[in-house]
Structures are given as C-alpha cells and as structure tokens.
Design a protein around this motif. Structure first.
Motif: not given
Ligand SMILES: [Zn+2]
Length: 211
Positions: A5, A17-18, A51-52, A154
């Motif tokens: 994403h 991310d990402n 996506e988020e 992460y």
């Molecule tokens: Zn992500």
C-alpha cells in the motif's frame, strides 16, 4: 498479482509502512523485466490506496473485479487469477510466508523457498496474518498471502509513528525481499495450474468486519 500500500500515516513519510513494501514489489517486477523472462501468466502489480483507513483500495479492487465478499457473486476474473502476494510488515528481510490456512500450497511454497534458505527465508507456516491487503483476496477464496519479515524496529519504533522515515530502511534487506518476491511471482506465473485454493467461502448475511 503482487502489491503493497502506497498510503501512509501522516506523522512521517511512511518509509516502513509501507513505502518499503511498494519499493520491494516494484523492484521484483523490475528484476523480472530486466531478466527478459517471458512469464506464461500476466504479472500485475497493485500499489493500493486507503489501506490505513480500511483496506479501501484492495477491497474495492476485489469487489469490482473478482467477487462481492458479501453475496459471493463471482466476476469472470475470479477464475483467472492464481494468487496475490503482499508485503506490509516493515523493511525487514523476508523469512518465509504465511499459508493463510491453505495447506495445499505448503509443499509448493517450501520448494520455492529452498534456494533462499541460505539467505534466511525458509519458514512456511499454516498461520493466518491479517490487517493488510491480501485479506480481501482471501475473503473471496483467492489465494492471498503475506510474507513473514524480520520485525526490526517495526513494532517498537516506526509503525504509525513520527519515526517512520527513510533512515530506518536497510537496503540489503529490501534487496533480499525483492529477490524472494520475484521468484514467487515468477514461479506462480509459470505453473501449469493456478495455485490450489481453499474452499470457496459462502455468502455472508452481514458485511465483513475486521479487515
Ligand atoms: Zn501498512
């Protein structure tokens, strides 16, 4: 298909991310193009948006091109796509792959990972992983997978924080990941058959939650 994403949280530039996942997937496609290989199936990359906020890009792609996840009404492309591979757990090396409960692909993926064992990628787990863009594919019965990655910082530092910046990426790890992904999508595209699927989900009475 393969993807990651492109959207990210606003606190930083979203390197792990990402952007990392997108860069690896784009590099995998570049490697295959540079090699001049002629895959038997089309290899398609998708850099998703939203996506988020709820996997909006991938969910809508699946809904409009593959199947409605509620009614389970299938579109023509549902029968044509073999698999979707996703990368969205930071910038660490690929260590293996989650089978997403699909026991039938275990032997296939184990064989494909053999050349990469010395590079640290050999794990094939039956486990599921969620919260990213392979889930909508899996929800309509398309083999959808996410790779296992080294966590690095992460979860402790960069995920959705103002420290998610370029200096937390490790180029050698991203290169390793791109090689593994390139091999997986190439092998998928060269198989006589599509990858084995899990049983087709049945129609649901309520919209799916927890994507
Ligand atoms: Zn992500």
């Amino acid at each position: 298909m393969l993807g990651g994403h492109l959207d990210s949280w606003h606190g930083a530039t979203g390197a792990t991310d990402n952007a990392a996942g997108c860069a690896v997937m784009m590099e995998a496609v570049r490697i295959l193009k540079t090699l001049g290989v002629k895959p038997r199936r089309t290899i398609r990359i998708a850099l998703w948006s939203g996506e988020e906020q709820g996997l909006h890009g991938s969910r809508n792609y699946v809904k409009y091109h593959l199947a409605d996840p509620v009614t389970m009404q299938l579109k023509p492309d549902h029968g044509k796509i073999s698999a979707y591979y996703n990368l969205d757990n930071g910038g660490g090396k690929i260590r293996g792959i989650y089978l997403q409960g699909n026991e039938a692909v275990k032997a296939i993926f184990s064989k494909w990972l053999e050349p990469f064992k010395e590079m640290g990628a050999g794990i094939v787990t039956i486990n599921n992983t969620g919260s990213t863009d392979h889930v909508p594919f899996d929800a309509v019965g398309i083999p959808g997978f996410q790779f296992i990655q080294d966590p690095l910082e992460y979860n402790t530092r960069t995920h959705h924080t103002n420290m998610d910046t370029y200096d937390h990426l490790v180029p050698a790890d991203l290169q390793q990941a791109a090689m593994v992904v390139a091999a997986f999508v190439y092998n998928t595209a060269m198989r006589d058959e599509k990858l084995p699927r899990k049983e087709l989900p049945t129609a649901r009475e309520t919209p799916l939650r927890g994507f």
